[in-house]
Enzyme design. Sequence first.
Site, PDB file in Angstrom:
ATOM      1  N   HIS A 228       0.815  -1.217   0.000  1.00  0.00           N
ATOM      2  CA  HIS A 228       0.000   0.000   0.000  1.00  0.00           C
ATOM      3  C   HIS A 228       0.847   1.264   0.000  1.00  0.00           C
ATOM      4  O   HIS A 228       0.497   2.272  -0.603  1.00  0.00           O
ATOM      5  CB  HIS A 228      -0.928   0.004   1.220  1.00  0.00           C
ATOM      6  CG  HIS A 228      -2.265  -0.581   0.895  1.00  0.00           C
ATOM      7  ND1 HIS A 228      -2.908  -1.488   1.695  1.00  0.00           N
ATOM      8  CD2 HIS A 228      -3.064  -0.389  -0.178  1.00  0.00           C
ATOM      9  CE1 HIS A 228      -4.044  -1.829   1.137  1.00  0.00           C
ATOM     10  NE2 HIS A 228      -4.176  -1.180   0.005  1.00  0.00           N
TER      11      HIS A 228
ATOM     12  N   ASP B 299      -3.877 -12.062 -21.276  1.00  0.00           N
ATOM     13  CA  ASP B 299      -4.305 -13.455 -21.355  1.00  0.00           C
ATOM     14  C   ASP B 299      -4.403 -13.954 -22.783  1.00  0.00           C
ATOM     15  O   ASP B 299      -4.093 -15.103 -23.054  1.00  0.00           O
ATOM     16  CB  ASP B 299      -5.654 -13.641 -20.637  1.00  0.00           C
ATOM     17  CG  ASP B 299      -5.453 -13.762 -19.142  1.00  0.00           C
ATOM     18  OD1 ASP B 299      -4.543 -14.513 -18.734  1.00  0.00           O
ATOM     19  OD2 ASP B 299      -6.186 -13.109 -18.383  1.00  0.00           O
TER      20      ASP B 299
ATOM     21  N   CYS C 207      -7.710  -3.427 -23.247  1.00  0.00           N
ATOM     22  CA  CYS C 207      -7.287  -3.019 -21.910  1.00  0.00           C
ATOM     23  C   CYS C 207      -6.111  -3.843 -21.401  1.00  0.00           C
ATOM     24  O   CYS C 207      -5.709  -3.728 -20.257  1.00  0.00           O
ATOM     25  CB  CYS C 207      -8.462  -3.082 -20.932  1.00  0.00           C
ATOM     26  SG  CYS C 207      -9.120  -4.742 -20.728  1.00  0.00           S
TER      27      CYS C 207
ATOM     28  N   GLU D 120     -10.214 -12.622 -24.535  1.00  0.00           N
ATOM     29  CA  GLU D 120      -8.899 -13.046 -24.049  1.00  0.00           C
ATOM     30  C   GLU D 120      -8.700 -14.561 -24.150  1.00  0.00           C
ATOM     31  O   GLU D 120      -7.731 -15.105 -23.661  1.00  0.00           O
ATOM     32  CB  GLU D 120      -8.671 -12.567 -22.599  1.00  0.00           C
ATOM     33  CG  GLU D 120      -9.776 -12.883 -21.633  1.00  0.00           C
ATOM     34  CD  GLU D 120      -9.575 -12.240 -20.256  1.00  0.00           C
ATOM     35  OE1 GLU D 120      -8.469 -11.791 -19.939  1.00  0.00           O
ATOM     36  OE2 GLU D 120     -10.562 -12.215 -19.494  1.00  0.00           O
TER      37      GLU D 120
END
Length: 587
Positions: A198, A464, A511, A440
């Site tokens: 984080h 993918d 994407c 994908e």
Amino acid sequence: MASAKTKNRFLQGVGASPGIAIGSARITDRSRVAVVEEKVTQAEIPAEVNRFNNALRAAKEELKALKQQISEQKGTEHLYVIDTHLLILEDSMLTLETVGFIENEGVNAEGALKRTLLKFKEFFATIEDEYLRERSGDVETVIERVIRKLVGHSQEPLNTVEGKALIVAHDLSPADILQIDKEKVIGFVTDLGGKTSHSAILARALEIPAAVGLERATADIADGDSVIIDGTTGVVIINPDQETFREYLQRKLHYEYLERELLKLKDLPAETTDGHRILLKGNVEFFEEVPSVKGHGGEGIGLYRTEMLFFNRTELPDEEEQFAAYSTLVRSMAPHAVTIRTLDVGGDKFVTGLNLADELNPALGLRAIRLSLRQPDTFKPQLRAILRASALGRVRIFFPMVSGVAEIRAVKALLEEAKEDLRAAGIPFDEHIEIGIMIEIPSAVIIADLLAREVDFFSVGTNDLIQYSLAIDRTNEHLSNLYEPLHPAVLRSLKMVVDAAHVAGIDACMCGEMAGEPEYLPILLGLGFDELSMNAVSIPRVKKILRLCAKSEVEKIVTKALTYPTAQEVESYLKSEIAAHYSESFD
Ligand code: PEP
Ligand code: MG
């Protein structure tokens, strides 16, 4: 501690947040508090449990006060990280385990907490997924906060440094990062941490150069040493010699110049020289990344990976919690659209609350949309939450790893049921919400024409698609040379997908990571993609090339590229075209 004689020493860490910082080191005491485990008598146990409960309460109050202070000074944008830490403090396992150690093993509260931490760490160490494994760091930071309350050891604030400094610390908590005053702290280096911790995510969101995971930074760097951090490569240099100093100063100036130049493109349209317009959007996994998408000129979110909401917890997020997360995102991106992908877990993405069985071949296993269809009790609340968010702004919904028409029809039937639930309850949503699928899986490419009749848009997931088309595990570093985005099979697949989309009159989007590589832009533009979604910092880099291209020219490049039999030949052809027409733009 390093001696003043350390000269031009290079350390290699993990680049956590890009940019170069040069300055004087300030070692900050974020080291572990030494904990002595002591035995307590039976009679002392209730008092020890009390000490633990008081320390827990004090740690919570401290975090809440910090949350308040940060929201007053910097707004509420990044506060969810503090909430994550509050949730860990409130987790019943933390209390149950620790009180169990005090009562059953007869150890003091500090010792019991350390044992709890070890137990959690052992559990996290067995997890393959990098993001999930790094959540162990969050638990550690939180437990350290309680231990400091027990031993009465408080921390100095980071912003008390004289002048400007580079912070060097064993570890920094997300709360530390949120408090950083960029006028005083120009970068940081830590012994611990990874790319998806984080603290690293926040450093990127706040644009503070940082290298993490140096292991020995606090041992090798002394207070006052002159230090260079390259947050892109993770290199840290202690007391650079003149030549190194000059080289990095040059790189820093060049980096900052490029950033400034690129950001000038922020508000210019993503348009070719012959007036063809496409959309450049951002991929996000965390709400923290939204300001960066906007700051880099993203015209919406092309992929929101909802998995992050489901990781690192024993109970799944319910409809309300998901609705809250999606609506915050949708409101903050308005008037642009947010494209929300339903849960893409299974395989190597592991979620405790779903009780997934071990599989021999998880990449081809019960995952993504297959899993959602098998578990409507998890899937429908997600569909309803996304639909409800669609009443608050422009939302598009899409589904991962769809392999055929029967699957998307089953999904649409469930979506219809979710809509019916909302109608019956009088809850508003966008009746015309656009639905799409990730392309994908090779079968989806081959029947793209049939799938195009079922949905409003395609979004190609090259990460993918390349993996499954070329049978190359995307995470296997030994095969990375065979992972070829320019493989003729990949290029032909992309062409089939775009053509099928356009024949059916729907949008072809991408994407996967390929969308964010500026050198592939001429190909993607020439193939006819309508929308590219990528990590935020790539947006201006891709836009810069786009604004130099003519659609008619790149179409010719694609026609020629498709005639080459190997990825290497496509690549050298593409390089020669880039050298001839756009070379300066790729610096
Ligand atoms: C992809 O596969 O290209 C993609 C964008 O999805 P993910 O990386 O989440 O699998
Ligand atoms: Mg994928």
